[in-house]
Write a protein that holds these residues in place. Sequence first.
Motif, PDB file in Angstrom:
ATOM      1  N   ALA A   1       0.824  -1.210   0.000  1.00 17.07           N
ATOM      2  CA  ALA A   1       0.000   0.000   0.000  1.00 17.07           C
ATOM      3  C   ALA A   1       0.860   1.262   0.000  1.00 17.07           C
ATOM      4  CB  ALA A   1      -0.938  -0.010   1.199  1.00 17.07           C
ATOM      5  N   TYR A   2       1.905   1.280   0.803  1.00 17.62           N
ATOM      6  CA  TYR A   2       2.755   2.477   0.865  1.00 17.62           C
ATOM      7  C   TYR A   2       3.663   2.601  -0.358  1.00 17.62           C
ATOM      8  CZ  TYR A   2       1.037   4.068   5.310  1.00 17.62           C
ATOM      9  OH  TYR A   2       0.210   4.570   6.294  1.00 17.62           O
ATOM     10  N   ARG A   3       4.058   1.483  -0.962  1.00 14.61           N
ATOM     11  CA  ARG A   3       4.786   1.555  -2.243  1.00 14.61           C
ATOM     12  C   ARG A   3       3.879   2.083  -3.343  1.00 14.61           C
ATOM     13  NH1 ARG A   3       6.520  -3.743  -1.013  1.00 14.61           N
ATOM     14  NH2 ARG A   3       5.061  -4.525  -2.606  1.00 14.61           N
TER      15      ARG A   3
ATOM     16  N   ILE B   1      -0.548   1.485  13.910  1.00 14.13           N
ATOM     17  CA  ILE B   1       0.413   2.587  14.005  1.00 14.13           C
ATOM     18  C   ILE B   1       1.831   2.047  14.122  1.00 14.13           C
ATOM     19  CG2 ILE B   1       1.278   4.371  15.580  1.00 14.13           C
ATOM     20  CD1 ILE B   1      -1.609   5.232  16.002  1.00 14.13           C
ATOM     21  N   ASP B   2       2.016   1.026  14.953  1.00 16.44           N
ATOM     22  CA  ASP B   2       3.345   0.453  15.122  1.00 16.44           C
ATOM     23  C   ASP B   2       3.834  -0.185  13.819  1.00 16.44           C
ATOM     24  OD1 ASP B   2       5.456  -0.211  17.215  1.00 16.44           O
ATOM     25  OD2 ASP B   2       5.055  -2.203  16.386  1.00 16.44           O
ATOM     26  N   LEU B   3       2.952  -0.887  13.125  1.00 21.76           N
ATOM     27  CA  LEU B   3       3.326  -1.514  11.852  1.00 21.76           C
ATOM     28  C   LEU B   3       3.608  -0.467  10.779  1.00 21.76           C
ATOM     29  CD1 LEU B   3       0.711  -4.419  11.792  1.00 21.76           C
ATOM     30  CD2 LEU B   3       3.165  -4.639  12.224  1.00 21.76           C
ATOM     31  N   ILE B   4       2.765   0.546  10.708  1.00 23.75           N
ATOM     32  CA  ILE B   4       2.940   1.604   9.706  1.00 23.75           C
ATOM     33  C   ILE B   4       4.257   2.333   9.937  1.00 23.75           C
ATOM     34  CG2 ILE B   4       2.067   3.877   8.991  1.00 23.75           C
ATOM     35  CD1 ILE B   4      -0.771   2.676   9.316  1.00 23.75           C
ATOM     36  N   TYR B   5       4.594   2.570  11.189  1.00 25.74           N
ATOM     37  CA  TYR B   5       5.832   3.270  11.515  1.00 25.74           C
ATOM     38  C   TYR B   5       7.057   2.516  10.991  1.00 25.74           C
ATOM     39  CZ  TYR B   5       9.178   5.923  14.376  1.00 25.74           C
ATOM     40  OH  TYR B   5      10.210   6.710  14.815  1.00 25.74           O
ATOM     41  N   LYS B   6       6.950   1.197  10.914  1.00 28.15           N
ATOM     42  CA  LYS B   6       8.050   0.389  10.388  1.00 28.15           C
ATOM     43  C   LYS B   6       8.177   0.534   8.872  1.00 28.15           C
ATOM     44  CE  LYS B   6       7.596  -3.030  14.096  1.00 28.15           C
ATOM     45  NZ  LYS B   6       7.180  -4.399  14.456  1.00 28.15           N
ATOM     46  N   VAL B   7       7.103   0.986   8.235  1.00 31.42           N
ATOM     47  CA  VAL B   7       7.089   1.129   6.778  1.00 31.42           C
ATOM     48  C   VAL B   7       7.334   2.573   6.348  1.00 31.42           C
ATOM     49  CG1 VAL B   7       5.675   0.838   4.696  1.00 31.42           C
ATOM     50  CG2 VAL B   7       5.518  -0.832   6.560  1.00 31.42           C
ATOM     51  N   ASP B   8       6.685   3.512   7.042  1.00 30.41           N
ATOM     52  CA  ASP B   8       6.809   4.941   6.702  1.00 30.41           C
ATOM     53  C   ASP B   8       6.759   5.751   7.991  1.00 30.41           C
ATOM     54  OD1 ASP B   8       6.659   7.544   5.830  1.00 30.41           O
ATOM     55  OD2 ASP B   8       4.976   7.235   4.464  1.00 30.41           O
ATOM     56  N   LYS B   9       7.907   6.245   8.403  1.00 32.84           N
ATOM     57  CA  LYS B   9       7.993   6.957   9.683  1.00 32.84           C
ATOM     58  C   LYS B   9       7.383   8.349   9.636  1.00 32.84           C
ATOM     59  CE  LYS B   9      11.798   4.451  11.805  1.00 32.84           C
ATOM     60  NZ  LYS B   9      11.473   3.230  11.073  1.00 32.84           N
ATOM     61  N   GLU B  10       6.953   8.790   8.460  1.00 30.01           N
ATOM     62  CA  GLU B  10       6.290  10.087   8.338  1.00 30.01           C
ATOM     63  C   GLU B  10       4.875   9.930   7.780  1.00 30.01           C
ATOM     64  OE1 GLU B  10       8.839  12.626   6.063  1.00 30.01           O
ATOM     65  OE2 GLU B  10      10.324  12.804   7.665  1.00 30.01           O
TER      66      GLU B  10
END
Length: 233
Positions: free
Chosen positions: A29-31, A51-60
Amino acid sequence: MLDYENWDDTKVNSILAGNRDYFDILKWAYREYQKDIVYACSFGAEGIVLIDLIYKVDKEASIKFLDTGLHFPETYQLIEKVRQRYPTLKIEMVTPGISLKEQAKQHGGELWKENPNLCCQLRKVAPLKEAIAGAKAWITGLRREQSLSRSQTQYINKDDKFRKIKICPLIHWTWDEVLAYIALNKLPYNPLHDQGFPSIGCAPCTRPPQPGADSRSGRWAGLGKTECGLHQS
């Protein structure tokens, strides 16, 4: 890019074939959408996991919280703890276009009792529509286990309400798995979960569910309503 206007079942099936679990879907999704994806977070237990998982993918990453002005104090306190733990995330408090005082003048002091659908429309649905207007996709923490109405949710969904792609990475997670992830990673969470609240929304409309009932049954209890409208066409 997969978007609402060019939805293609064949393409969706191809994406799912190459992305087999929740974290694969999140990374895809973030790619795929980069800065054109938003996470609309309620800061419930599922939200903390995401939130914890997303932070591992995109810290912003961009995270939107629908601040109705009616949430429990514990929810606002949790948001501040999350800000401290993940300082680079872009957490935005999205407020309705109508204040509680104005709403009371127009519709009475407890609209959530008299017309809960209208209250949710004014304080949640309309604000989210505006908040994600510029995005192509949004993420939610829906799980199939939560209720019958969510039991058919897919990883990737065509969202007719907001005309977006809706990504739901946690559809196969159980409540016990959500709690275990929080405990293992020592994440902050809403203490109301320890008081029998699996689903936490606005304070006037949230009660612990009855034993054996699904986790959404404590929302708008006695009003024949279990969804605020964000996930209904």
